[in-house]
Design a protein around this motif. Structure first.
Motif, PDB file in Angstrom:
ATOM      1  N   ILE A   1      -6.946   7.167  -0.442  1.00  0.00           N
ATOM      2  CA  ILE A   1      -6.613   7.770  -1.731  1.00  0.00           C
ATOM      3  C   ILE A   1      -7.486   8.961  -2.098  1.00  0.00           C
ATOM      4  CG2 ILE A   1      -6.462   7.302  -4.216  1.00  0.00           C
ATOM      5  CD1 ILE A   1      -5.813   4.382  -3.467  1.00  0.00           C
ATOM      6  N   VAL A   2      -8.775   8.922  -1.754  1.00  0.00           N
ATOM      7  CA  VAL A   2      -9.697   9.997  -2.139  1.00  0.00           C
ATOM      8  C   VAL A   2      -9.200  11.375  -1.696  1.00  0.00           C
ATOM      9  CG1 VAL A   2     -11.984  10.977  -1.702  1.00  0.00           C
ATOM     10  CG2 VAL A   2     -11.762   8.576  -2.370  1.00  0.00           C
ATOM     11  N   PRO A   3      -8.684  11.528  -0.467  1.00  0.00           N
ATOM     12  CA  PRO A   3      -8.188  12.853  -0.070  1.00  0.00           C
ATOM     13  C   PRO A   3      -7.007  13.352  -0.899  1.00  0.00           C
ATOM     14  CG  PRO A   3      -8.584  11.502   1.871  1.00  0.00           C
ATOM     15  CD  PRO A   3      -8.699  10.594   0.682  1.00  0.00           C
ATOM     16  N   MET A   4      -6.387  12.464  -1.677  1.00  0.00           N
ATOM     17  CA  MET A   4      -5.270  12.872  -2.532  1.00  0.00           C
ATOM     18  C   MET A   4      -5.749  13.530  -3.821  1.00  0.00           C
ATOM     19  SD  MET A   4      -2.850   9.471  -2.093  1.00  0.00           S
ATOM     20  CE  MET A   4      -1.466  10.183  -3.006  1.00  0.00           C
TER      21      MET A   4
ATOM     22  N   ASP B   1       3.092  11.757  -7.859  1.00  0.00           N
ATOM     23  CA  ASP B   1       3.529  12.735  -8.864  1.00  0.00           C
ATOM     24  C   ASP B   1       2.378  13.338  -9.660  1.00  0.00           C
ATOM     25  OD1 ASP B   1       2.763  10.726 -10.570  1.00  0.00           O
ATOM     26  OD2 ASP B   1       4.748  10.368 -11.434  1.00  0.00           O
ATOM     27  N   GLY B   2       1.156  12.911  -9.395  1.00  0.00           N
ATOM     28  CA  GLY B   2      -0.013  13.522 -10.037  1.00  0.00           C
ATOM     29  C   GLY B   2      -0.355  12.982 -11.408  1.00  0.00           C
ATOM     30  N   THR B   3       0.402  12.007 -11.915  1.00  0.00           N
ATOM     31  CA  THR B   3       0.117  11.449 -13.240  1.00  0.00           C
ATOM     32  C   THR B   3      -1.175  10.657 -13.248  1.00  0.00           C
ATOM     33  OG1 THR B   3       2.478  11.292 -13.747  1.00  0.00           O
ATOM     34  CG2 THR B   3       0.989   9.966 -15.089  1.00  0.00           C
ATOM     35  N   VAL B   4      -1.418   9.877 -12.218  1.00  0.00           N
ATOM     36  CA  VAL B   4      -2.591   9.004 -12.140  1.00  0.00           C
ATOM     37  C   VAL B   4      -3.806   9.811 -11.717  1.00  0.00           C
ATOM     38  CG1 VAL B   4      -3.599   6.998 -11.006  1.00  0.00           C
ATOM     39  CG2 VAL B   4      -1.166   7.009 -11.599  1.00  0.00           C
TER      40      VAL B   4
ATOM     41  N   ILE C   1       0.831  -1.207   0.000  1.00  0.00           N
ATOM     42  CA  ILE C   1       0.000   0.000   0.000  1.00  0.00           C
ATOM     43  C   ILE C   1       0.867   1.259   0.000  1.00  0.00           C
ATOM     44  CG2 ILE C   1      -1.666   1.335   1.342  1.00  0.00           C
ATOM     45  CD1 ILE C   1      -2.927  -1.321   2.200  1.00  0.00           C
ATOM     46  N   ARG C   2       1.917   1.244   0.774  1.00  0.00           N
ATOM     47  CA  ARG C   2       2.830   2.399   0.806  1.00  0.00           C
ATOM     48  C   ARG C   2       3.374   2.672  -0.587  1.00  0.00           C
ATOM     49  NH1 ARG C   2       8.325   2.724   1.222  1.00  0.00           N
ATOM     50  NH2 ARG C   2       9.186   4.684   2.076  1.00  0.00           N
ATOM     51  N   GLU C   3       3.749   1.613  -1.308  1.00  0.00           N
ATOM     52  CA  GLU C   3       4.289   1.787  -2.651  1.00  0.00           C
ATOM     53  C   GLU C   3       3.239   2.358  -3.608  1.00  0.00           C
ATOM     54  OE1 GLU C   3       6.581  -1.536  -0.652  1.00  0.00           O
ATOM     55  OE2 GLU C   3       4.501  -0.874  -0.783  1.00  0.00           O
ATOM     56  N   LEU C   4       1.983   1.992  -3.400  1.00  0.00           N
ATOM     57  CA  LEU C   4       0.899   2.550  -4.226  1.00  0.00           C
ATOM     58  C   LEU C   4       0.774   4.055  -3.996  1.00  0.00           C
ATOM     59  CD1 LEU C   4      -1.581   2.350  -6.087  1.00  0.00           C
ATOM     60  CD2 LEU C   4      -2.926   1.715  -4.063  1.00  0.00           C
ATOM     61  N   VAL C   5       0.800   4.462  -2.746  1.00  0.00           N
ATOM     62  CA  VAL C   5       0.692   5.889  -2.420  1.00  0.00           C
ATOM     63  C   VAL C   5       1.837   6.665  -3.046  1.00  0.00           C
ATOM     64  CG1 VAL C   5       0.736   7.576  -0.542  1.00  0.00           C
ATOM     65  CG2 VAL C   5      -0.594   5.470  -0.292  1.00  0.00           C
ATOM     66  N   ILE C   6       3.036   6.094  -3.031  1.00  0.00           N
ATOM     67  CA  ILE C   6       4.188   6.747  -3.653  1.00  0.00           C
ATOM     68  C   ILE C   6       3.966   6.905  -5.153  1.00  0.00           C
ATOM     69  CG2 ILE C   6       6.628   6.451  -4.231  1.00  0.00           C
ATOM     70  CD1 ILE C   6       6.992   5.126  -1.503  1.00  0.00           C
ATOM     71  N   ARG C   7       3.402   5.879  -5.802  1.00  0.00           N
ATOM     72  CA  ARG C   7       3.143   5.960  -7.244  1.00  0.00           C
ATOM     73  C   ARG C   7       2.149   7.070  -7.570  1.00  0.00           C
ATOM     74  NH1 ARG C   7       1.760   0.285  -9.937  1.00  0.00           N
ATOM     75  NH2 ARG C   7       1.976   1.587 -11.824  1.00  0.00           N
ATOM     76  N   LEU C   8       1.252   7.367  -6.652  1.00  0.00           N
ATOM     77  CA  LEU C   8       0.233   8.390  -6.895  1.00  0.00           C
ATOM     78  C   LEU C   8       0.754   9.793  -6.613  1.00  0.00           C
ATOM     79  CD1 LEU C   8      -2.852   6.635  -5.226  1.00  0.00           C
ATOM     80  CD2 LEU C   8      -2.174   6.594  -7.631  1.00  0.00           C
TER      81      LEU C   8
END
Length: 205
Positions: free
Chosen positions: A159-162, A132-135, A123-130
């Motif tokens: 994720i929604v708050p991001m 940079d704003g590309t996704v 999950i931490r790695e998923l948050v990191i992928r998100l």
């Protein structure tokens, strides 16, 4: 109990998921009576997997290189990530030809009874992928069972708050089932009818 190598083989086979003692015994005796060339080919395949197959350092799908073929494909939609529990779920979704984005394999689902928490998953790695704003959209394709729903709820709240749109595969998948066993038509329709979870604007406020 059998002697030596046969019992050792039965014991090892019985450790595999979905194979009980009787099934392990049947497989062991099949191997015992099989042509030596077939047995050697099986052994070579197992050895090759152990030595050459790894997990993609980006999405954690199975791969023979540092990154998997999907992550390396420039034709994939870089703005959408489909989150699944296991690599076998990636293959199930790919068969539908409904999704052309990227994937993120969690490595399981949140399950307190099995002592699996968020920190045990990717999950931490998923948050990191998100970060940079590309996704712009994350599709939660965890299994439609208790553990899968709990995982999807946890990820949605994270994720929604991001400011990323979060959607969940539509109903039509059998409750309590596993994604890998869904047929292509059902899974494809679930993608077409996925529903949005939460409101990024509201969550940020």
């Amino acid at each position: 109990m059998f002697e030596g190598p046969i019992q050792d083989l039965i014991d090892e086979l019985a450790r595999l998921p979905g194979i009980g003692p009787k099934g392990a015994q049947r497989i062991a005796f099949h191997i015992l009576t099989a042509d030596k060339t077939d047995v050697e080919r099986l052994a070579d395949s197992l050895r090759h997997v152990a030595e050459n197959v790894r997990f993609c350092e980006r999405c954690f799908n199975i791969s023979e290189a540092d990154t998997c073929r999907i992550c390396r494909d420039p034709r994939r939609d870089q703005t959408a990530i489909c989150v699944v529990e296991e690599s076998k779920d990636v293959m199930a979704i790919e068969r539908t030809n409904e999704f052309r984005g990227l994937y993120h394999v969690l490595g399981g689902a949140i399950s307190p009874i099995d002592n699996v928490g968020p920190g045990d998953l990717h999950i931490r790695e998923l948050v990191i992928r998100l970060g940079d704003g590309t996704v712009t959209e994350v599709i939660l394709a965890t299994d439609p069972n208790l553990e899968g729903e709990a995982t999807a709820t946890y990820l949605s709240r994270l994720i929604v708050p991001m400011g990323v749109t979060v959607s969940r595969l539509a109903s039509g998948l059998p409750v309590g089932g596993d994604l890998e066993y869904a047929d292509e038509v059902t899974l494809g329709r679930a993608f077409q009818g996925r529903r949005r979870l939460g409101d990024p604007a509201t969550a940020r406020g």
